[in-house]
Design a protein around this motif. Sequence first.
Motif, PDB file in Angstrom:
ATOM      1  N   GLU A  18      64.494  36.721  37.271  1.00 59.30           N
ATOM      2  CA  GLU A  18      63.090  37.509  37.106  1.00 59.30           C
ATOM      3  C   GLU A  18      62.213  37.841  38.674  1.00 59.30           C
ATOM      4  N   LEU A  19      63.373  36.810  39.675  1.00 52.77           N
ATOM      5  CA  LEU A  19      62.944  36.982  40.923  1.00 52.77           C
ATOM      6  C   LEU A  19      63.415  38.206  41.805  1.00 52.77           C
ATOM      7  N   ASN A  25      60.472  45.468  43.152  1.00 55.41           N
ATOM      8  CA  ASN A  25      59.031  45.929  42.481  1.00 55.41           C
ATOM      9  C   ASN A  25      57.967  46.261  43.853  1.00 55.41           C
ATOM     10  N   GLY A  26      57.519  47.188  44.041  1.00 56.47           N
ATOM     11  CA  GLY A  26      57.089  47.217  45.533  1.00 56.47           C
ATOM     12  C   GLY A  26      55.727  47.433  45.271  1.00 56.47           C
ATOM     13  N   THR A  32      51.417  40.777  46.538  1.00 53.97           N
ATOM     14  CA  THR A  32      52.048  39.165  47.009  1.00 53.97           C
ATOM     15  C   THR A  32      52.262  39.024  48.254  1.00 53.97           C
ATOM     16  N   LEU A  33      52.296  40.506  48.828  1.00 53.65           N
ATOM     17  CA  LEU A  33      52.434  39.718  51.316  1.00 53.65           C
ATOM     18  C   LEU A  33      51.658  40.972  51.277  1.00 53.65           C
ATOM     19  N   GLY A  34      51.529  41.556  51.015  1.00 58.75           N
ATOM     20  CA  GLY A  34      50.393  42.531  51.448  1.00 58.75           C
ATOM     21  C   GLY A  34      49.182  42.211  52.077  1.00 58.75           C
ATOM     22  N   VAL A  74      47.881  37.823  39.524  1.00 62.29           N
ATOM     23  CA  VAL A  74      48.665  39.634  39.243  1.00 62.29           C
ATOM     24  C   VAL A  74      49.468  39.284  38.733  1.00 62.29           C
ATOM     25  N   ALA A  75      50.865  39.464  40.081  1.00 70.25           N
ATOM     26  CA  ALA A  75      51.970  40.081  40.081  1.00 70.25           C
ATOM     27  C   ALA A  75      52.966  39.972  39.232  1.00 70.25           C
ATOM     28  N   LEU A  76      52.782  38.474  38.215  1.00 69.61           N
ATOM     29  CA  LEU A  76      54.399  37.772  37.722  1.00 69.61           C
ATOM     30  C   LEU A  76      53.682  38.472  35.841  1.00 69.61           C
ATOM     31  N   ALA A  77      51.885  37.912  36.201  1.00 65.42           N
ATOM     32  CA  ALA A  77      51.727  38.251  34.766  1.00 65.42           C
ATOM     33  C   ALA A  77      51.657  40.139  34.353  1.00 65.42           C
TER      34      ALA A  77
END
Length: 248
Positions: A18-19, A25-26, A32-34, A74-77
């Motif tokens: 999963e990681l 995934n851009g 998550t970071l931007g 958001v990202a994980l879901a």
Amino acid sequence: MGAPAPRHRMVLAQARLELRLLVRNGESLVVTLGIPLGILVFFGFVDVLPTDGDPVAFLVPGVLAISAMATGLVALAIQTGFERKYGVLKRLGTSPLTRGSFVLAKALAMVVLLAVQVAATVAVAVLLLDWEPTGSLAVAVVATLVGGGVFAAIGLLMAGTLTAELTLALTNALFLVLLLVSGLAFDPDALPADVAAVGSLLPSGALGNVLRAALSSPATIDWSAAAVVVGWGVVATVAAVRSFRWDG
């Protein structure tokens, strides 16, 4: 066929997978970071926040909470929702991996990515914005990781019960609403009193309050806010484990 691997080994193997998927995934990395780092840098340099004192010291706790929300909610879901749509999870459902183990593996992967986000946030604040940490950074890190797990449970609850398209729309909308009503990027005192009161009872607002208390000088623990965060986490985790469907 041999016996299934021990549960902890299955969970760790799935968490590593999963990681890797999250990092590759851009779009997820932008979220998550931007977004959190963009908020920190922009408002750290542009003095427009209605806050007294150092704006960076105010922003760091909120940005850590935003990172937890962006990663778990958001990202994980969204990733999980589309994996479910395309049948990836249905195939997993035929394996010895249980729903509880799958949810735990997803949460572990998110926590590792969130730890990287915390390090990046602190590095940018210290090296680029001349932030001098106060309070207890260790407590803040633990609170952020716990908060990330809470949002991961909420995100997986949505991804495991709703369609992928609905998960995509609702998680983004919910992220925006929580960002606005929780006072993470601006002083919650600027909100109407009723809105601020509701925001403090939401996991995002409560997490922000826990982080501000942890990074204040001297450091304190906002136990009532921490109880709100944990309460949301317990309810969302139980609901996600019980209701998650492999296909949909």
